[in-house]
Write an enzyme that holds these catalytic residues in place. Structure first.
Site, PDB file in Angstrom:
ATOM      1  CB  CYS A   1     -21.714   1.569   9.252  1.00 13.67           C
ATOM      2  SG  CYS A   1     -19.717   1.054   9.362  1.00 13.67           S
TER       3      CYS A   1
ATOM      4  CG  HIS B   1      -0.349  13.247   4.843  1.00 10.33           C
ATOM      5  ND1 HIS B   1       0.476  12.849   5.850  1.00 10.33           N
ATOM      6  CD2 HIS B   1       0.185  14.562   4.702  1.00 10.33           C
ATOM      7  CE1 HIS B   1       1.299  13.863   6.430  1.00 10.33           C
ATOM      8  NE2 HIS B   1       0.945  15.075   5.647  1.00 10.33           N
TER       9      HIS B   1
END
Ligand code: RB5
Length: 149
Positions: A70, A103
């Protein structure tokens, strides 16, 4: 993560439309297939209307990887992360993008369509698609995202 036979899910509001079209073209040239959840023009839309359907489809396993945009990347990421099987990371650079895979085992990359150059966004998408989860100490941390509520 990196096989080009994978169908990638993409979605943006009007603020990310131009970036989505740019990245979609690059991905198709690279051999990927795309499920485009919209939006399909620069006409103003409400980002939840566009992002919910993509996030639902990732959540239920219909698609494994999503790329959303967006204007800021925030609204899109906030909507996507309502779903328990979605891990969407908002990234502004290559290193952050690598880290959400290594991660966090992110399955959606959220990009700020109005704030970073498109060629940088493409480099980030390439990193997102070619970086595997590191595992190890991160497994229990990622598990705890949905286990501890
Ligand atoms: C649309 O103007 C803008 O608010 C939207 O693209 C996004 O940045 C919301 O988080």
């Amino acid at each position: 993560m990196k096989e080009s036979s994978t169908i990638l899910a993409m979605a943006s509001d009007h603020g990310g439309f131009e970036m989505k079209e740019f990245l979609k073209k690059k991905l198709i040239e690279a051999g990927y297939k795309i499920k485009d959840f919209g939006t399909h023009s620069e006409e103003s839309v409400d980002y939840p209307d566009i992002i919910h359907p993509l996030a639902k489809a990732i959540n239920n396993g219909e698609y494994k990887i999503g790329i959303i945009m967006c204007g800021s990347g925030n609204g899109a990421q906030i909507v996507a992360n309502k779903y328990p099987n979605v891990r969407a990371g908002l990234c502004w650079n290559e290193e952050q993008t690598m880290l959400i895979r290594l991660h966090n085992n992110a399955n959606i990359l959220s990009l700020p369509g109005r704030f970073i150059p498109f060629d940088q966004a493409w480099k980030m998408v390439e990193i997102f698609l070619s970086t595997d989860f590191e595992g190890g100490r991160h497994v229990q941390r990622v598990d705890k995202i949905s286990k501890i509520l």
